[in-house]
Scaffold this motif. Structure first.
Motif, short mmCIF file in Angstrom:
data_model
loop_
_atom_site.label_atom_id
_atom_site.label_comp_id
_atom_site.label_asym_id
_atom_site.label_seq_id
_atom_site.Cartn_x
_atom_site.Cartn_y
_atom_site.Cartn_z
N GLN A 14 0.84 -1.20 0.00
CA GLN A 14 0.00 0.00 0.00
C GLN A 14 0.88 1.26 0.00
O GLN A 14 0.81 2.09 0.91
CB GLN A 14 -0.97 -0.04 1.17
CG GLN A 14 -2.00 -1.18 1.05
CD GLN A 14 -2.94 -1.03 -0.15
OE1 GLN A 14 -3.70 -0.08 -0.22
NE2 GLN A 14 -2.87 -1.95 -1.10
N THR A 15 1.69 1.39 -1.04
CA THR A 15 2.63 2.52 -1.09
C THR A 15 2.12 3.68 -1.94
O THR A 15 2.76 4.72 -2.01
CB THR A 15 4.00 2.07 -1.64
OG1 THR A 15 3.77 1.48 -2.92
CG2 THR A 15 4.69 1.09 -0.74
N TYR A 16 1.01 3.49 -2.62
CA TYR A 16 0.47 4.56 -3.48
C TYR A 16 -0.91 4.98 -2.99
O TYR A 16 -1.71 4.13 -2.60
CB TYR A 16 0.32 4.07 -4.93
CG TYR A 16 1.59 3.53 -5.53
CD1 TYR A 16 2.63 4.39 -5.88
CD2 TYR A 16 1.76 2.16 -5.74
CE1 TYR A 16 3.80 3.90 -6.42
CE2 TYR A 16 2.94 1.66 -6.28
CZ TYR A 16 3.95 2.53 -6.61
OH TYR A 16 5.12 2.05 -7.14
N LYS A 17 -1.16 6.31 -3.04
CA LYS A 17 -2.53 6.77 -2.79
C LYS A 17 -3.23 6.72 -4.13
O LYS A 17 -3.15 7.66 -4.92
CB LYS A 17 -2.51 8.21 -2.27
CG LYS A 17 -2.19 8.31 -0.81
CD LYS A 17 -2.40 9.75 -0.34
CE LYS A 17 -1.59 9.99 0.92
NZ LYS A 17 -1.15 11.37 1.08
N ARG A 18 -3.92 5.61 -4.41
CA ARG A 18 -4.51 5.47 -5.75
C ARG A 18 -5.89 6.10 -5.81
O ARG A 18 -6.62 6.10 -4.82
CB ARG A 18 -4.66 3.98 -6.08
CG ARG A 18 -3.36 3.18 -6.07
CD ARG A 18 -3.59 1.96 -6.90
NE ARG A 18 -2.80 0.80 -6.55
CZ ARG A 18 -1.83 0.33 -7.35
NH1 ARG A 18 -1.49 0.96 -8.44
NH2 ARG A 18 -1.21 -0.79 -7.02
N LEU A 19 -6.25 6.56 -7.00
CA LEU A 19 -7.62 7.01 -7.25
C LEU A 19 -8.47 5.76 -7.52
O LEU A 19 -7.94 4.75 -7.98
CB LEU A 19 -7.68 7.94 -8.46
CG LEU A 19 -6.99 9.30 -8.30
CD1 LEU A 19 -6.97 10.04 -9.62
CD2 LEU A 19 -7.73 10.14 -7.27
N PRO A 20 -9.77 5.85 -7.27
CA PRO A 20 -10.62 4.67 -7.52
C PRO A 20 -10.93 4.51 -9.02
O PRO A 20 -12.07 4.58 -9.45
CB PRO A 20 -11.88 5.00 -6.72
CG PRO A 20 -11.92 6.49 -6.67
CD PRO A 20 -10.50 6.98 -6.72
N ILE A 21 -9.88 4.33 -9.79
CA ILE A 21 -10.02 4.20 -11.25
C ILE A 21 -9.19 2.99 -11.69
O ILE A 21 -8.02 2.87 -11.31
CB ILE A 21 -9.46 5.46 -11.96
CG1 ILE A 21 -10.29 6.71 -11.60
CG2 ILE A 21 -9.40 5.27 -13.47
CD1 ILE A 21 -9.71 8.02 -12.11
N THR A 22 -9.78 2.11 -12.46
CA THR A 22 -9.04 0.97 -13.01
C THR A 22 -8.98 1.17 -14.52
O THR A 22 -10.01 1.13 -15.20
CB THR A 22 -9.77 -0.35 -12.67
OG1 THR A 22 -9.94 -0.41 -11.25
CG2 THR A 22 -8.95 -1.56 -13.13
N LEU A 23 -7.77 1.41 -15.03
CA LEU A 23 -7.63 1.74 -16.44
C LEU A 23 -7.51 0.48 -17.29
O LEU A 23 -6.93 -0.52 -16.86
CB LEU A 23 -6.42 2.66 -16.63
CG LEU A 23 -6.64 4.05 -16.00
CD1 LEU A 23 -5.35 4.85 -15.96
CD2 LEU A 23 -7.73 4.84 -16.73
N SER A 24 -8.05 0.58 -18.49
CA SER A 24 -8.11 -0.62 -19.32
C SER A 24 -7.35 -0.49 -20.64
O SER A 24 -6.58 -1.36 -20.99
CB SER A 24 -9.60 -0.92 -19.55
OG SER A 24 -9.88 -1.28 -20.86
N HIS A 25 -7.52 0.60 -21.38
CA HIS A 25 -6.83 0.73 -22.66
C HIS A 25 -6.77 2.21 -23.07
O HIS A 25 -7.50 3.04 -22.52
CB HIS A 25 -7.52 -0.10 -23.75
CG HIS A 25 -8.94 0.31 -24.00
ND1 HIS A 25 -9.97 -0.01 -23.15
CD2 HIS A 25 -9.49 1.05 -24.98
CE1 HIS A 25 -11.10 0.49 -23.61
NE2 HIS A 25 -10.83 1.15 -24.73
#
Ligand SMILES: Cc1ncc(COP(=O)(O)O)c(C=O)c1O
Length: 396
Positions: A14-25
């Motif tokens: 858990q080293t990144y503060k990620r946005l709730p976005i899962t990118l696909s292409h």
């Protein structure tokens, strides 16, 4: 949170503060998430996807190489590796190249090269870096960087010293016949798109030459066309002894490099340094196609021109805004410094379909693909303005 994001929270460091976005292409400067939502990619994997997503030249080069040879040991030469090295020497005016797989690795190798060279001359003084710098996350990288990144990882290795940015007095005080190296980002990226004074850089060059100190330019973020020239050093008229590059070089395929003078490079003897993956056939073929495409399509000059239009539009629409403190940059490396923290602005911009990130807490960083259109740049300005206007109204 979708299933992938939940799984990420359970399984990934858990080293990144990620946005709730899962990118696909992606395609060009557009990218889509798994829900089908489209974004303008003004971040380009943090200055990495120089040709945007799925560029035909890069796709072709990678596919072609995968079918022939992905990797062999550095005990052998391969055509793409040596061709890439030759091209980088021609583009940089430096004599030799060492290929690696990331920015961190390029910095580590550059520090080792500078130290071995200094040792051979009987010097053991520090590697000097500038306040606000970022040279990656290895132990040596953080030892030369911000204190904030050192916390919890002590003890730091010796032989590093940080001095104030743009201070000729500090250079006078600390650069002497014992100094191993000075390392500079021509524009500090993580530090908040802070431009280093060209006059200061020329002064550092003079001092380093006088004392036989190695001058390293960290162009991991500024290099490969980003600022309107292949290397930002060209724009400030300073020739360093060693340059580190990575990020945009492979257009998304992990590759980095150290470029150095003959004298520096040849202080490293067989066995002094090495890497398993560095400059493998796949990465080299990708980087070659990126460089060929940048040259063929005149992308350095175009990045410079688009950057000017972008800065003007940002200034026209945002200077004087109560939440905007400063607008600055060069080419397609641009920062908007806010009077508030940038995290919520970045999040809202993503909701409105524009991906950016925050550097140094308050600065919205724009480092889009070099092929971005002026229309997309314009939309990004409008979205930032809308988000700032809304924020201003909400907090009024
Ligand atoms: C100027 C600079 N140096 C070094 C690095 C480290 O590169 P990497 O993340 O590939 O290790 C970065 C990454 O952001 C950078 O911007």
């Amino acid at each position: 949170m979708n299933e992938i994001q939940q799984l990420d929270q359970k399984t990934y460091f858990q080293t990144y503060k990620r946005l709730p976005i899962t990118l696909s292409h992606g395609k060009g400067s557009r990218i889509w998430d798994t829900e089908g939502k489209e974004y303008i990619d003004m971040l380009a994997g943090i200055a990495v996807n120089s040709l945007g997503h799925a560029h035909p030249a890069l796709v072709h080069a990678v596919k072609n190489q995968v079918e022939k040879l992905i990797h062999v040991s550095n005990f052998y030469t391969t055509v793409p590796q040596v061709r890439l090295a030759e091209k980088l020497t021609r583009l940089s005016g430096l004599d030799r190249v060492f290929l690696c797989s990331s920015g961190l690795e390029a910095i580590e190798g550059a520090f080792k090269t500078a130290r071995k060279h200094a040792n051979s001359k009987g010097k053991n003084g520090p590697i000097i870096s500038l306040e606000g710098c970022f040279h990656g996350r290895s132990i040596a990288g953080i030892a030369s960087g911000k204190e904030q990144y050192q916390q919890g990882f002590e003890p730091m290795p010796g032989g590093f010293l940080q001095i104030p940015l743009n201070s000729k007095e500090a250079i006078d005080e600390h650069v002497n016949d014992q100094t191993t190296a000075v390392i500079v980002e021509p524009i500090q990226g993580e530090g908040g798109i802070r431009l280093v004074d060209p006059d200061f850089l020329r002064y550092v060059r003079e001092k380093c030459t006088k004392h036989g100190t190695t001058l390293i330019f960290d162009e991991i973020q500024t290099g490969i066309g980003r600022t309107g020239a292949m290397f930002a050093s060209e724009l400030v008229g300073v020739k360093p002894d060693m340059v580190t590059i990575a990020k945009g070089l492979g257009g998304g395929v992990p590759v980095g490099a150290i470029l150095a003078t003959e004298e520096l490079a040849m202080t490293l003897k067989p066995g002094d340094h090495g890497t398993t993956f560095g400059g493998n056939s796949l990465a080299s073929a990708a980087a070659l196609s990126v460089l060929q495409t940048i040259e063929r399509d005149d992308l350095c000059r175009k990045a410079g021109e688009k950057g000017k239009v972008f800065l003007k539009e940002l200034n026209d629409k945002l200077s004087g805004h109560p939440l905007v403190k400063d607008i600055r940059g060069m080419g397609l490396m641009v920062g908007v410094e806010l009077t508030i923290e940038g995290a919520s602005v970045m999040q809202k911009m993503a909701e409105y379909g524009v991906l950016v990130n925050v550097a140094s807490v308050h600065v919205i960083r724009f480092v889009p693909p070099l092929i971005v259109s002026t229309e997309d740049l314009s939309t990004a300005v409008d979205v930032l303005k809308s988000v700032l206007d809304e924020h201003n109204t909400d907090s009024a």
